[in-house]
Design a protein around this motif. Structure first.
Motif, PDB file in Angstrom:
ATOM      1  N   THR A  73       0.846  -1.192   0.000  1.00 32.13           N
ATOM      2  CA  THR A  73       0.000   0.000   0.000  1.00 32.13           C
ATOM      3  C   THR A  73       0.885   1.246   0.000  1.00 32.13           C
ATOM      4  N   ARG A  74       0.570   2.187  -0.868  1.00 31.47           N
ATOM      5  CA  ARG A  74       1.411   3.376  -1.022  1.00 31.47           C
ATOM      6  C   ARG A  74       0.567   4.599  -1.376  1.00 31.47           C
ATOM      7  N   PHE A  75       1.235   5.757  -1.360  1.00 35.24           N
ATOM      8  CA  PHE A  75       0.590   7.027  -1.708  1.00 35.24           C
ATOM      9  C   PHE A  75       1.182   7.583  -2.996  1.00 35.24           C
ATOM     10  N   ALA A  76       0.402   8.381  -3.694  1.00 34.37           N
ATOM     11  CA  ALA A  76       0.888   9.108  -4.867  1.00 34.37           C
ATOM     12  C   ALA A  76      -0.033  10.291  -5.110  1.00 34.37           C
ATOM     13  N   VAL A  77       0.461  11.267  -5.854  1.00 35.15           N
ATOM     14  CA  VAL A  77      -0.384  12.366  -6.329  1.00 35.15           C
ATOM     15  C   VAL A  77      -0.519  12.226  -7.846  1.00 35.15           C
ATOM     16  N   SER A  78      -1.553  12.829  -8.418  1.00 37.23           N
ATOM     17  CA  SER A  78      -1.806  12.678  -9.846  1.00 37.23           C
ATOM     18  C   SER A  78      -2.293  13.985 -10.449  1.00 37.23           C
ATOM     19  N   PRO A  79      -1.397  14.738 -11.121  1.00 35.63           N
ATOM     20  CA  PRO A  79      -1.843  15.959 -11.813  1.00 35.63           C
ATOM     21  C   PRO A  79      -2.946  15.684 -12.834  1.00 35.63           C
ATOM     22  N   LEU A  80      -2.842  14.565 -13.562  1.00 35.88           N
ATOM     23  CA  LEU A  80      -3.844  14.244 -14.574  1.00 35.88           C
ATOM     24  C   LEU A  80      -5.216  14.036 -13.950  1.00 35.88           C
TER      25      LEU A  80
END
Length: 330
Positions: free
Chosen positions: A24-31
Motif C-alpha cells: 500500500t502506497r501514496f501518490a499524487v496525480s496531476p492528470l
C-alpha cells in the motif's frame, strides 16, 4: 471505470493480506486533478468548497477560448463514474503531468473497449481513431492545465504532501487501523478488511498482493473515487485530503496575541499557519515575507522544538510538534 463513493449506499469489502499492506502506497496525480476539476466545472457545484477557484478560472478559460469538448464529453455528469483509461493510476509517487500524458497517449486500444455509462458515443470516436483522438485529448489537457491548474498547483501539492505526511505518521504510530481512522464515514478498517461505502459494485474485492494506491485529491471532494475491479489497473482510492476547506483561502490564520507576546508576531503567525504541514515557499506567500526570512524563523522554531522538518521528494515540509500544537491550542 472509476466509481464514486458516497456516505449512503452499500459496502464493498477490500480484503488485505500482509503483502497488500506492505504494498500500500501514496501518490499524487496531476492528470486526475485535471479530469476531476473539469467534472466540478461541468456539475456547476459553485456553492461548495471550490467556488472561489471556479469563479477565478471560468473567465480565464473563456479568455483562452479553449475547446474542452474532447475532454469534457468523456466526463459524464451526473453519472458517478470516470473512464479508467483517462486517469491511469500513477506508477511513481509524484509524476509530472507530462509523464502521465505520455501514459495516456500510449493507451492500448483494448483498454478503450470498456463501456462507460453516459460517454459511449465519445468512446466510439476514440475506438475509431485511437492515435488521433488520444493526441487531441492530451493537447486539450495540457492547455487546460496551464490555465486552470498550474497557477494553483504549488498550494495543491503542498496540501497533498502534508496529508501524506500526516497519514504516514499515523501508519507509523498505529498501523493500518490508525492510517484509515480519519478518512471519514465512507471508509472503515476492521480485521484486515477495508470497508468502502459505494453507490454500486458491492461485495468482496481481493487485492491479490497488489496493495492499494491512495491518492489525495482536491477535486474529489466531497466524494471518494475508487477503481477496485479492473485487472488492468492498480486498485486505487482517491480521497479528499485533510485541510481541503482551507485550500482556496487567501487570508492569514488567526494568531494569538498572547502567543505573539512570547514568540514574536512573525513566529507566532508561522506557528499558526502550520495547522497543516507546509513548505517555506508556501508559508512565505501566505505571510508575505521572503523565503529566506521564513527559513530563519523556522530554524529558530525548530531549535525550540516547536516545529519539525520532513523531506518529501524535493520539498521540505514543516509541521508543528506536539509542543507547538499545545501552544497554539492554548
Amino acid at each position: 471505470m472509476v466509481q464514486v463513493g458516497r456516505a449512503q449506499g452499500g459496502t464493498v469489502d477490500i480484503e488485505f493480506t500482509a503483502e497488500d499492506v506492505a504494498r500500500t502506497r501514496f501518490a499524487v496525480s496531476p492528470l486526475w486533478e485535471v479530469v476531476a476539476s473539469v467534472r466540478v466545472l461541468k456539475s456547476g457545484d459553485d456553492g461548495g468548497v471550490h467556488r472561489q477557484w471556479a469563479e477565478r478560472v471560468r473567465p480565464l478559460l473563456d479568455a483562452a477560448r479553449l475547446d474542452l469538448a474532447p475532454l469534457s464529453r468523456l466526463i459524464a455528469v451526473p453519472a458517478e463514474c470516470v473512464p479508467s483509461f483517462l486517469v491511469p493510476p500513477p506508477t511513481t509517487p509524484q509524476p509530472s503531468l507530462e509523464v502521465e500524458l505520455a501514459t495516456l497517449r500510449a493507451t492500448p486500444p483494448e483498454l478503450l473497449r470498456t463501456r462507460t455509462p453516459g460517454v459511449d458515443a465519445s468512446m466510439e470516436r476514440l475506438r475509431a481513431d485511437p492515435a488521433g483522438e488520444l493526441d487531441r485529448l492530451t493537447e486539450v489537457i495540457a492547455a487546460y492545465w496551464e490555465v486552470a491548474i498550474a497557477p494553483f498547483w504549488p498550494r495543491m501539492q503542498a496540501l497533498f504532501e502534508g496529508d501524506i505526511l500526516n497519514r504516514a505518521i499515523h501508519l507509523a504510530e498505529g498501523g493500518a487501523r490508525r492510517l484509515f481512522d480519519d478518512f471519514g464515514p465512507q471508509i472503515t478498517w476492521d480485521s484486515g478488511t477495508l470497508q468502502v461505502i459505494r453507490r454500486s459494485g458491492l461485495g468482496v474485492r481481493r487485492l491479490d498482493g497488489r496493495g492499494l494506491l491512495l491518492v489525495p485529491s482536491a477535486f474529489a471532494w466531497p466524494r471518494i473515487f475508487s477503481n477496485l475491479t479492473s485487472e488492468d489497473w492498480q486498485p486505487t482510492l482517491r480521497y479528499p485530503p485533510r485541510g481541503i476547506g482551507t485550500l482556496w483561502e487567501r487570508g492569514p490564520q488567526p494568531c494569538s496575541d498572547a502567543l505573539a507576546g512570547v514568540l514574536g508576531r512573525t513566529r507566532a503567525r508561522l506557528l499558526s499557519e502550520l495547522a497543516h504541514p507546509a513548505s517555506t515557499t508556501d508559508l512565505a506567500r501566505r505571510i508575505e515575507l521572503s523565503a529566506g526570512g521564513v527559513s530563519q524563523h523556522l530554524t529558530a522554531l525548530r531549535a525550540a522544538g516547536l516545529v519539525s522538518a520532513h523531506r518529501t521528494g524535493r520539498v521540505v515540509l514543516y509541521a508543528r510538534t506536539s509542543v507547538g500544537e499545545s501552544l497554539v491550542g492554548s
